[in-house]
Design an enzyme around this catalytic site. Structure first.
Site, PDB file in Angstrom:
ATOM      1  N   PRO A  11       0.821  -1.210   0.000  1.00 47.40           N
ATOM      2  CG  PRO A  11      -0.823  -1.595   1.578  1.00 47.40           C
ATOM      3  CD  PRO A  11       0.484  -2.122   1.094  1.00 47.40           C
ATOM      4  CD  GLU A  12       2.938   3.082  -4.289  1.00 43.96           C
ATOM      5  OE1 GLU A  12       2.979   4.269  -4.644  1.00 43.96           O
ATOM      6  OE2 GLU A  12       3.275   2.145  -5.031  1.00 43.96           O
ATOM      7  CE  LYS A  28       5.232   4.223   0.568  1.00 46.83           C
ATOM      8  NZ  LYS A  28       6.140   3.198  -0.010  1.00 46.83           N
ATOM      9  NE  ARG A  73      10.101  -2.491  -3.649  1.00 43.76           N
ATOM     10  CZ  ARG A  73       9.498  -1.543  -2.951  1.00 43.76           C
ATOM     11  NH1 ARG A  73       8.799  -0.616  -3.576  1.00 43.76           N
ATOM     12  NH2 ARG A  73       9.584  -1.521  -1.640  1.00 43.76           N
TER      13      ARG A  73
END
Length: 284
Positions: A2-3, A59, A273
């Site tokens: 989640p961002e 976050k 990533r």
């Protein structure tokens, strides 16, 4: 993972549900998520305390509570990690296998569920001190952003993931912002020009705001094996026409045509990533 938009939506969802609710009991099933807070310390601090409000920093979810035994307000830090969920369940409802922390709230229970236990639910808020400015804060100016980028030799995509630069930007929205700003993810941060920093700062704000408005990237209601069970994770309703994943312009669109020039979207790995970009619109 989640961002910022996902966490912001969760905060907006949970805040009215827990504000003014009193914690009657605390059950810890996975003490790992509390570190460095101990289970006994958390239970002692939270039992009898009442939620006053909930906010977001980067976050992180930041819970504020008032305890009748303490003069100073309590702060509780929450982080979803990779697989965390936070939601309310009726008091008599069954608990999921991976429930890590359960807070009794009278007729309901607050549940922090985390399959991999990478999340956090702790009284230790020191990690907030390392965060950079929020994307919409007065401190996040063109001048600050350009100056901070100039001090780094990292590729700009990698630098955007540094939470001390700007809080809340993660892998998905870093790729999206760079595409909108027309900047190569491979470009060294120190080579970013002032006008590019200005465009990138604006793109970061716009892509995050759009994601929040559209409900972000995942459905609001978690659907389990047996159908909908009301568990809140983050995002918009699954059948919503505003399902944000359909609006992503480059992320997870390998081989699809760029909406600007028609070139095929490419992918490569940076700092473990996936980075998605258009080779024409984002020339190094």
């Amino acid at each position: 993972m989640p961002e910022l938009p996902e966490v912001e939506i969760l905060v907006r969802h949970l805040a009215p549900l827990i504000t003014n609710k009193k914690i009657t009991d605390v059950e810890i099933r996975r003490s790992k998520v509390l570190a460095p807070t101990t289970a006994s310390d958390l239970e002692e601090a939270l039992t009898g305390a009442r939620f006053t409000h909930l906010s977001r920093r980067g976050k992180y979810l930041l819970f504020f509570l008032k305890s009748p035994r303490m003069q100073c307000p309590l702060q509780l830090l929450g982080h979803l990690g990779m697989t965390g969920r936070m939601y309310l369940l009726p008091k008599n409802a069954g608990l999921p296998k991976h429930a890590a922390v359960i807070l009794g709230l009278g007729r309901e229970r607050f549940v922090f569920e985390d399959t991999r236990y990478f999340g956090r639910f702790t009284l230790d808020t020191r990690s907030l001190a390392a965060l950079g400015p929020e994307p919409w804060s007065p401190e996040f100016t063109d001048e600050y952003f350009h100056h901070a980028l100039k001090r780094s030799t990292q590729p700009v995509k990698v630098k955007l993931l540094d939470q001390s630069l700007v809080a809340g930007v993660g892998n998905i929205y870093a790729s999206e912002a760079l595409y909108r700003a027309g900047i190569s993810p491979k470009l060294s941060s120190r080579k970013i020009k002032p006008i590019q920093a200005k465009h990138l700062r604006k793109a970061i704000q716009e892509v995050l705001e759009q994601a929040i408005q559209c409900g972000s990237t995942l459905p609001l209601d978690f659907v389990g094996i047996e159908g909908k069970n009301g568990h809140f994770y983050y995002g918009s309703a699954g059948d919503s026409s505003e399902f944000y994943q359909e609006r992503l312009l480059v992320y997870d669109r390998l081989g699809q045509s760029c909406g600007k020039c028609g070139a095929g979207i490419k992918r490569f790995v940076q700092a473990a990533r996936s980075t998605f970009y258009c080779p024409r619109c984002q020339r190094a």
